[in-house]
Enzyme design. Structure first.
Site, short mmCIF file in Angstrom:
data_model
loop_
_atom_site.label_atom_id
_atom_site.label_comp_id
_atom_site.label_asym_id
_atom_site.label_seq_id
_atom_site.Cartn_x
_atom_site.Cartn_y
_atom_site.Cartn_z
N GLY A 31 110.46 78.35 50.05
CA GLY A 31 110.52 79.79 50.30
C GLY A 31 111.55 80.55 49.49
O GLY A 31 111.84 81.71 49.78
N LYS A 32 112.08 79.93 48.41
CA LYS A 32 113.11 80.58 47.59
C LYS A 32 112.62 81.90 46.98
O LYS A 32 113.34 82.89 46.97
CB LYS A 32 113.52 79.69 46.41
CG LYS A 32 114.05 78.35 46.78
CD LYS A 32 114.39 77.54 45.53
CE LYS A 32 113.23 77.33 44.58
NZ LYS A 32 112.21 76.40 45.08
N SER A 33 111.42 81.89 46.41
CA SER A 33 110.95 83.08 45.69
C SER A 33 110.73 84.25 46.63
O SER A 33 111.02 85.40 46.28
CB SER A 33 109.66 82.76 44.93
OG SER A 33 109.90 81.70 44.03
N ASP A 82 110.76 78.69 36.82
CA ASP A 82 109.40 79.09 36.46
C ASP A 82 109.40 80.04 35.26
O ASP A 82 108.49 80.02 34.45
CB ASP A 82 108.70 79.77 37.64
CG ASP A 82 108.28 78.77 38.72
OD1 ASP A 82 108.34 77.56 38.46
OD2 ASP A 82 107.90 79.21 39.81
N GLY A 132 116.59 75.22 46.38
CA GLY A 132 115.76 74.61 47.42
C GLY A 132 114.59 73.91 46.79
O GLY A 132 114.28 74.11 45.62
N GLY A 133 113.91 73.09 47.56
CA GLY A 133 112.77 72.35 47.06
C GLY A 133 111.55 73.25 46.87
O GLY A 133 111.54 74.41 47.29
N SER A 134 110.55 72.71 46.22
CA SER A 134 109.29 73.43 46.02
C SER A 134 108.70 73.82 47.38
O SER A 134 108.74 73.04 48.32
CB SER A 134 108.33 72.50 45.26
OG SER A 134 107.15 73.17 44.94
N SER A 135 108.18 75.04 47.48
CA SER A 135 107.58 75.58 48.72
C SER A 135 108.58 75.73 49.87
O SER A 135 108.16 75.83 51.02
CB SER A 135 106.38 74.75 49.18
OG SER A 135 105.32 74.90 48.27
#
Lengths: 175, 175, 175, 175
Positions: free
Chosen positions: D15-17, D37, D10-13
């Site tokens: 909510g993947k993490s 990361d 998914g893209g940055s922000s």
């Protein structure tokens, strides 16, 4: 008269810090954000553990040594605001109305906007798991507790509203 | 009269923060540590970049907006100390004597111990590389700069002395 | 043949991570740094607490669940090196010679430089206090333990030598 | 056969993490989470800046040096999974289908669950401001980009669904 201090009060994982950062982005002047996390980081490692105790259910027990340091901290924040800094306070009133009274007394004649940050307890608990850096149970145990007897100028609810939208509502009242 | 504020002044990577943490461990009462990093963290993300500028050689240029927030911040720290909190200030006087004067004025009648934290510039630069989280060049450019015209009660040198030993020397003078 | 993996083994707060960052700065090619901290960060929050246990004296007890994940982790690091990445491993061999054997088996035919990172136990304990982010006692309890029966190509000692100088000695042997 | 690797793209922000941490909490066995990361943190400070470039609009440009290290990294993750570790990969396929192909090739015969993590671009951009630790513009520029031509077993959308609920949907498919 222009708002000098915005106090955000809400339970752990209710989204206060996200709203505070969005407020900094949407408000025209530079605002400083300070919260109980700033104070805890400033304390000795040993006091962090002994001054604030986390019960197995996530409840937070605060010892007298911490209270004295916190009182001085609140005085300092009030002095910064009187010296001209615009400040967002990011807080969890674990003592409810009594906690608010401590801030009220210290802030005195400053122009304050009191904001309640609500979040459904189950949703806050789910976000606590997603963050992974908080003791499990704090979100649920604080969700209602921190609002008991507290009086607000405005309340926002992050359950279904993004932090940025909450910040815009608050900013509209702060100017 | 007992020391109420300990001001540690030294360049980037001179070891101030390590000494501050050791002071918290060796001093009998709980002391709070605040520094310019606390203030920068409290600022809007945008201001961090625009208020403080890092030149390619690591030199730090400070803009007027930052100066006003810093003045209020210093007032707040002084108020905390007057309200009874014992405080270690972890600072880099980029303006030398003029920076010290700002703190002197704000701290007023408080009992302050002024401590110079020295570190050989080449050693500080080597430690900056080992830390890996600072802009290269700050250690070298600040090593002498921050001490220009500053008056101390005590100086320590981390070049060949561990932070804990420096802290013990300072603590012996603070009690 | 060129070194493909540099294994730094030393106790907690002996200065391994600082040396690893300096190695990245002084070595001509880009090297990746991985360590037991990378693995712990990758684990579930619950396992971090249950898989690795910290005794009150700072000793670290490792449970079987952790051992299995660690074995897979070591295989993965070895595979990265075989795929062409140059890697610095930042490790504390809590099991001494047995820990080294696990890495030896996995690294197989790779060209490895084994480096012992020594630090006087009392000095490491003092630096642990200055860091303020480690459980007190780990530095002292690991200072000798991690080196028991381990064979090195080179040893460095951070007690009186800066991390950057240690890194330069290691880099001279790695090329 | 049981799932061995869960790839969240998914893209940055987006909510993947948060979903990855929730997966670790709801899945019965311990799963390791690795992402881009982790790799960036392992790189030399200098390479982090030169290998990955952030354009003023938040777009990410990846240089050849980084590609080689990333290829070795992917091989290593695949080897960890083959050695028995269950792994959640937290990724942003900046190259769309080509990025997925690199993982597909490396993961080979492993049992993989491919999960697309969607989030409305405007909402992701708002969350990026609330986080305050990402370069503004990455969320918007990556929201659609990372999904181009990628094939999934399952897609979740964090726009109106909490990370924990998304994790439960994924876990139901992973067992």
């Amino acid at each position: 008269m222009a708002t000098q201090v915005i106090v955000l009060n809400g339970g752990s994982s209710s989204g206060k810090s996200g709203i505070a950062r969005c407020l900094q982005a949407v408000l025209p002047d530079p605002w400083l954000v300070f919260g109980v996390d700033t104070l805890i980081q400033a304390m000795p490692v040993a006091s962090r553990l002994s001054g604030i105790e986390f019960a197995p259910d996530g409840a937070v027990l605060v010892r007298p040594e911490f209270r004295a340091l916190e009182a001085a901290w609140i005085e300092g924040i009030a002095a910064m605001a009187r010296a001209g800094a615009r400040i967002v306070v990011d807080e969890a009133f674990l003592g409810g109305a009594a906690s608010q009274q401590r801030w009220l007394t210290a802030l005195g004649a400053l122009q304050v906007l009191w904001v309640g940050v609500r979040c459904d307890g189950a949703v806050a608990a789910a976000r606590e798991i997603a963050r992974g850096d908080r003791i499990t149970g704090m979100a649920a145990s604080q969700a209602e507790l921190v609002h008991q007897g507290v009086r607000y100028d405005l309340q926002v609810d992050t359950t279904h509203t993004e932090a940025l939208d909450c910040a815009r509502m608050i900013a509209a009242r702060a100017q």
